[in-house]
Design an enzyme around this catalytic site. Structure first.
Site, PDB file in Angstrom:
ATOM      1  N   GLU A 171       0.803  -1.218   0.000  1.00 22.14           N
ATOM      2  CA  GLU A 171       0.000   0.000   0.000  1.00 22.14           C
ATOM      3  C   GLU A 171       0.842   1.277   0.000  1.00 22.14           C
ATOM      4  O   GLU A 171       0.453   2.279  -0.593  1.00 22.14           O
ATOM      5  CB  GLU A 171      -0.948  -0.006   1.199  1.00 22.14           C
ATOM      6  N   GLU A 213      -4.684  -9.309   3.255  1.00 20.32           N
ATOM      7  CA  GLU A 213      -5.545  -8.997   4.390  1.00 20.32           C
ATOM      8  C   GLU A 213      -6.851  -9.786   4.379  1.00 20.32           C
ATOM      9  O   GLU A 213      -7.343 -10.210   5.428  1.00 20.32           O
ATOM     10  CB  GLU A 213      -5.863  -7.493   4.408  1.00 20.32           C
TER      11      GLU A 213
END
Length: 267
Positions: A121, A141
């Site tokens: 990210e 995730e």
């Protein structure tokens, strides 16, 4: 120290320094990284940054599943001062990942190994990305019933094709460096030993260019994403005019005419 922060030749170097933990972000790293970005942003001598990871295996494995994530879910009570700061101020982690900390200066990622979860990210907010041949990228995730909320649902579909982005988001599977290059997510794929050299080549070129022009270009690109053309063009002009009126804008053409390298001061 969880982060090595150095400055050389107008370039800031940020090295995530937890190779034994795949450079995962623990509370101490979050605080040091957020502080380093703030310093880089405010230091007028710094014109470009390179972020990388220590060791041979990982660029960054994201948030530390044993130390950082449990603080946010309430599964672990704060034990250190860093724990308390990160739990009390969620913005620290967002700033560390550059999610909500706008930078007008370019950031280059020297991806020396795997960039997973939060380590993936943070790349959304870098401008040029060089990857090692064996690097892997992705968001796992969803496998742990966690939302990749470091900007993934916003940025990924804007940086690579929609279907590819949704494949990464929904499956939690990893892509290799060649796939990342094919999708346009990275600029170059090179042997691991050449990653920093390639990143520094970009940084050295950028550091010689006009800092006011660079800042205006990056700000215009970030601000105008998604705007209608008329509004975006107007904002581009607003950001460009002060640069045209600067001393650096006089120095650039003068240096070209005199056949010498320009000396930019950011004024």
């Amino acid at each position: 120290m969880a982060l090595i922060y150095e400055k050389r030749n107008h370039i800031a170097y940020l090295t995530l320094n937890r190779p034994e933990a795949h450079n995962a972000l623990d509370p101490e790293t979050v605080i040091e990284l957020a502080d380093a970005w703030q310093d880089f942003s405010q230091d007028k001598e710094m014109r470009c940054a390179i972020i990388t990871g220590a060791g041979e295996k990982s660029f960054c494995a994201g948030a530390d599943l044993g130390r950082l994530i449990p603080l946010w879910t309430g599964a672990r009570k704060p034990e250190t001062e860093a724990d308390k700061q990160v739990q009390a101020n969620p913005a620290l982690a967002q700033n560390a990942l550059l999610r909500d900390l706008p930078l007008s200066k370019p950031v280059i990622a020297a991806v020396n190994g795997n960039a997973i979860a939060g380590g993936f990210e943070i790349l959304y907010n870098t401008d040029i990305r060089v990857a090692a041949e064996d690097a892997r990228f992705g968001l796992q995730e969803v496998k742990w019933s966690i939302v990749p909320a470091g900007g993934s649902t916003v940025h990924l579909t804007r940086q690579i094709p929609y279907a590819r982005a949704m494949e990464i988001l929904l499956t939690g599977e990893l892509m290799d460096a060649r796939q990342a290059l094919e999708y346009g997510f990275v600029n170059q794929v090179v042997p691991k030993a050449q990653v920093m050299e390639a990143a520094e080549r970009y940084a050295a070129i950028i550091a010689k260019n006009g800092p006011l022009a660079i800042a205006a270009i990056k700000q215009a690109v970030l601000e105008n994403s998604g705007k209608d053309v008329k509004t975006a063009l107007a904002r581009e002009m607003e950001l460009s005019i002060p640069v045209f009126l600067s001393q650096d804008a006089q120095e650039g053409p003068r240096a070209f005419k005199e056949k010498r390298d320009p000396v930019f001061t950011g004024e």
